[in-house]
Write an enzyme that holds these catalytic residues in place. Structure first.
Site, PDB file in Angstrom:
ATOM      1  N   TYR A   1       0.997  -1.104  -0.016  1.00  0.00           N
ATOM      2  CA  TYR A   1      -0.020   0.004   0.060  1.00  0.00           C
ATOM      3  C   TYR A   1       1.021   1.384  -0.049  1.00  0.00           C
ATOM      4  O   TYR A   1       0.626   2.332  -0.903  1.00  0.00           O
ATOM      5  CB  TYR A   1      -1.004   0.207   1.350  1.00  0.00           C
ATOM      6  CG  TYR A   1      -1.699   1.140   1.401  1.00  0.00           C
ATOM      7  CD1 TYR A   1      -2.900   1.325   0.389  1.00  0.00           C
ATOM      8  CD2 TYR A   1      -1.849   1.953   2.335  1.00  0.00           C
ATOM      9  CE1 TYR A   1      -3.854   2.238   0.442  1.00  0.00           C
ATOM     10  CE2 TYR A   1      -2.795   2.975   2.468  1.00  0.00           C
ATOM     11  CZ  TYR A   1      -3.833   3.025   1.639  1.00  0.00           C
ATOM     12  OH  TYR A   1      -4.766   4.250   1.718  1.00  0.00           O
TER      13      TYR A   1
ATOM     14  N   LYS B   1       1.247   3.905  -3.272  1.00  0.00           N
ATOM     15  CA  LYS B   1       0.763   5.490  -3.011  1.00  0.00           C
ATOM     16  C   LYS B   1       1.920   6.327  -3.124  1.00  0.00           C
ATOM     17  O   LYS B   1       1.843   7.456  -3.741  1.00  0.00           O
ATOM     18  CB  LYS B   1       0.049   5.336  -1.500  1.00  0.00           C
ATOM     19  CG  LYS B   1      -1.155   5.016  -1.344  1.00  0.00           C
ATOM     20  CD  LYS B   1      -2.294   5.591  -2.320  1.00  0.00           C
ATOM     21  CE  LYS B   1      -3.595   5.113  -1.874  1.00  0.00           C
ATOM     22  NZ  LYS B   1      -4.467   5.614  -2.667  1.00  0.00           N
TER      23      LYS B   1
END
Ligand code: UDP
Length: 344
Positions: free
Chosen positions: A164, A168
């Site tokens: 994650y 990002k």
């Protein structure tokens, strides 16, 4: 395409926006659906794209029949085609809770990387403003506290959360490259822990986990010794900050979150107090790479957007608890009908 009659009416101020269209990826998710509501109220037409991996039609079913709202079920990591003009693209699609990105590590990487590429490509072809939902996770387990936008972070790229965090971070890099190289108007919002109605009860995040446990009379599971801190922002405050950023001329990342910081232990006690549950609190192993502290420095949002959170924690939690009570009652009713409660 849904072009039927409208339930959510735009306000007067927004009537000049009637011709403008927003795409919201992840629009059936927790934040995405609140964003769709807000954009419709502002007078925009909204095209919501979601593959429903972690989103739910329940979050957007109240928009069925609204002529300004369109839902497309699609994975945004695949090629995107949208007919007609698009003025704003909000890229909010992603699994967003630690247990989700453990369960869906590759979709998480793909939507952050390939999905960001596809949505930026769409923005470029339409000449649209692009708004990336980034995250406080870009700061990892921070060595600077509170975290200003100028901090580069402390992320473990190969840990379980890396899928994650790094997706990002890549998404931010890709967004800035489109801004610099293609001169696209882009914005990056770094979202800190946010809570409110429409969170999934079993998404594993601390707010739904504790409320759900308390309402069922189960023990609250604090991970580690509970001394780690988080700062919780109510969803309406967050959406206000995102909206202001989208309408601004800023292109650099902006933190949006609530700077009121508390330990997970104190948060658990607050949930017990507000639900009237006797507890107890039990302690479980701390997940790998769980950040020890987190608090946004919101000086930039205050100064440049005139934004700061307004909803006190207690008020926001009361709204959220009321929502989860309804969900629990529905589950119990469907359980009584023998159809099982389950589902995300
Ligand atoms: N946490 C906890 N019990 C739970 C779920 C989470 O103690 O049942 C802790 C978790 O370890 C973390 C904090 O609560 O320190 C916030 O976790 P969350 O999953 O909400 O999001 P994060 O801020 O870690 O991305």
């Amino acid at each position: 395409m849904n072009r039927g009659g409208g339930a959510e009416q735009p306000n007067d101020e927004g009537s000049d926006r009637m011709k403008k269209t927003c795409v919201v990826t992840g629009g059936a998710g927790f934040l995405g659906s609140h964003l769709c509501d807000r954009l419709l109220r502002e007078g925009f037409a909204v095209i919501c794209i979601d593959n429903l991996l972690t989103g739910s039609v329940r979050n957007i079913e109240h928009l069925a029949g609204n002529g300004a709202f369109t839902f497309i079920k699609q994975n945004v990591a695949d090629y995107l085609y949208i007919a007609g003009d698009v003025h704003y693209i909000f890229h909010f699609a992603s699994p967003a809770s630690p247990i989700d990105y453990l369960e869906y590590p590759i979709p998480t990487l793909k939507v952050g990387a390939l999905g960001t590429h596809k949505t930026l490509g769409l923005a470029k072809s339409k000449g649209a403003t692009f708004i990336l939902a980034s995250t406080s996770e870009v700061y990892g387990d921070p060595l600077v506290h509170p975290q200003p936008e100028t901090y580069w972070g402390n992320v473990n790229p190969i840990g379980p959360r890396g899928v994650y965090d790094e997706a990002k971070r890549f998404a931010e890099a890709m967004t800035m490259a489109y801004h610099r190289y293609h001169r696209l108007d882009t914005k990056i919002v770094r979202i800190f822990n946010t809570y409110g109605p429409r969170m999934r009860i079993r998404d594993g995040r601390v707010v739904p986990a504790f409320i759900w446990q308390a309402l069922r009379g189960d023990p609250l599971t604090v991970f580690g010794d509970g001394s780690q801190t988080r700062s919780f922002c109510y969803v309406s405050d967050l959406i206000e900050g995102i909206f202001r950023l989208a309408m601004s001329h800023l292109n650099d990342p902006v933190n949006i979150g609530n700077p009121r910081e508390m330990t997970v232990n104190d948060f658990a006690r607050e949930i017990l107090r507000l639900t009237g549950s006797p507890g107890p609190i039990v302690y479980r192993e701390l997940p790998v790479d769980d950040p020890k502290v987190r608090q946004p420095d919101i000086g930039k949002a205050r100064q440049l957007l005139g934004w700061e959170p307004r909803v006190p924690l207690e008020d926001g939690l009361r709204e959220t608890i009321a929502y989860f009570r309804t969900v629990l009652e529905e589950e119990q009713a469907s359980g009584r009908r023998g159809s099982g409660g389950g589902g995300r």
